[in-house]
Design an enzyme around this catalytic site. Structure first.
Site, short mmCIF file in Angstrom:
data_model
loop_
_atom_site.label_atom_id
_atom_site.label_comp_id
_atom_site.label_asym_id
_atom_site.label_seq_id
_atom_site.Cartn_x
_atom_site.Cartn_y
_atom_site.Cartn_z
N GLY A 79 0.60 -1.24 -0.16
CA GLY A 79 -0.05 -0.16 -0.66
C GLY A 79 1.43 1.12 0.35
O GLY A 79 1.40 0.97 -0.48
N ASP A 95 7.56 -4.17 9.14
CA ASP A 95 6.52 -4.57 9.00
C ASP A 95 6.20 -6.04 9.47
O ASP A 95 7.48 -6.90 9.51
CB ASP A 95 6.10 -4.88 7.22
CG ASP A 95 4.89 -4.88 7.38
OD1 ASP A 95 3.83 -4.17 7.10
OD2 ASP A 95 3.74 -5.59 7.46
N VAL A 118 4.24 -4.09 15.45
CA VAL A 118 4.33 -3.19 16.03
C VAL A 118 3.28 -2.65 17.55
O VAL A 118 3.17 -1.84 18.13
CB VAL A 118 3.71 -1.53 15.66
CG1 VAL A 118 4.58 -1.38 14.37
CG2 VAL A 118 2.04 -2.28 14.82
N TYR A 134 -12.62 4.41 13.96
CA TYR A 134 -11.58 4.53 12.34
C TYR A 134 -11.49 6.18 12.76
O TYR A 134 -10.21 6.53 12.69
CB TYR A 134 -11.45 4.54 11.61
CG TYR A 134 -10.67 4.06 10.16
CD1 TYR A 134 -10.14 3.94 9.82
CD2 TYR A 134 -10.37 6.00 9.69
CE1 TYR A 134 -8.32 4.01 8.92
CE2 TYR A 134 -9.46 6.07 8.84
CZ TYR A 134 -9.02 4.63 8.50
OH TYR A 134 -7.86 5.27 7.63
N LYS A 151 -8.32 8.06 14.26
CA LYS A 151 -7.14 9.32 13.43
C LYS A 151 -7.22 10.56 14.02
O LYS A 151 -6.16 10.88 13.91
CB LYS A 151 -7.60 9.27 11.71
CG LYS A 151 -7.81 8.11 11.21
CD LYS A 151 -6.18 7.38 11.30
CE LYS A 151 -5.73 6.76 10.25
NZ LYS A 151 -4.56 5.93 10.19
#
Length: 269
Positions: free
Chosen positions: A25, A45, A79, A166, A170
């Protein structure tokens, strides 16, 4: 007369940058753009194969005439594993740039959300960014320079049904970065967010599978189309590079004009 070398503003020769979430992405395209500008990039990742493929693509890209490309190397990182993030901060050495593109969305109305889904979205969209900033920023600040860039979203400011958690995560990320900018600004460390609009990535597979939904999103922006992942990469390079040395605590919106024109009506006058 200014001593700035304008031809070098976006070059990243000799800079070390980690892109966390670089297996695909927007993260993948950011890696390729950073390497093209001469950076040494760590592609981090949880998906080792995807990170390795990103590194392969970046290293195979042709440089601009007369310019030297950087390099990309894949590393594995979960992460959400605090000990792994702490170890990475020690193992990777001091960075000039940290780009965090990890994120997830569960599109459901609030009353349909489970607490497990809430925790999953907030963990990846906010907690993970917090953990990475906490682990890497002190050493960057001690060095007296550096840039941290996180991928937020236009949903931090403009919402619709089904985007509640979401959007909240954010918005929280934007405020976290602004606070970090205030705390580490005196040390020369910068924090900014890129807020994309609708981008065709695996994160938007659910929408792309519905032709009516897909077209409605395309029509909502001024450009009347979706973004490609590579169209976000330039914003990342800008915020990592010396072209943005006086930019911190900011949100760079790359949404095709969605937030400027959404909900408009064009009368025949």
């Amino acid at each position: 007369m200014s001593a700035v070398r304008y031809g070098q503003l976006f070059r990243l020769d000799g800079r070390r940058v980690a892109v966390v979430g670089g297996a695909g992405g927007i993260g993948r395209e950011a890696v390729r753009a950073l390497v093209a500008q001469g950076a040494e990039v760590l592609v981090a990742d949880r998906h080792a194969e995807g990170a390795a493929e990103t590194a392969r693509l970046a290293n195979a890209d042709e440089a601009a005439p007369g310019a030297m490309p950087g390099t990309a190397r894949a590393v594995t990182l979960d992460v959400l594993d605090e000990s792994a993030v702490t170890a990475a901060a020690a193992d990777w050495g001091t960075l000039d740039g940290l780009v965090v593109t990890v994120g997830v969305n569960v599109r459901k109305r609030i009353s349909d959300y489970s607490m497990e889904e809430f925790d999953r979205v907030v963990a990846l969209n906010l907690r993970a960014h917090f953990g990475l900033v906490r682990a890497f920023a002190p050493a960057m600040a001690e060095r007296g320079r550096g840039s941290v860039v996180s991928l937020a979203s236009m949903r931090a400011f403009q919402v619709e049904p089904g985007q509640g958690v979401y959007a909240a995560s954010k918005a929280g990320l934007v405020q976290l970065l602004r606070t970090a900018a205030a705390e580490w600004g005196p040390s020369g460390l910068r924090f900014n967010a890129v807020a994309p609009g609708v981008v065709r990535t695996p994160l938007t597979d659910q929408i792309a599978a519905d032709p009516a939904w897909y077209d409605a999103y395309a029509q909502a922006s001024a450009l009347k189309r979706w973004a490609r992942a590579d169209e976000i990469a330039g914003a990342v390079v800008y915020l990592v590079s010396d072209a943005s040395t006086f930019v911190t605590g900011s949100v760079l919106t790359v949404d095709g004009g969605w937030t400027a024109v959404d909900g408009r009506y064009d009368p025949s006058v």
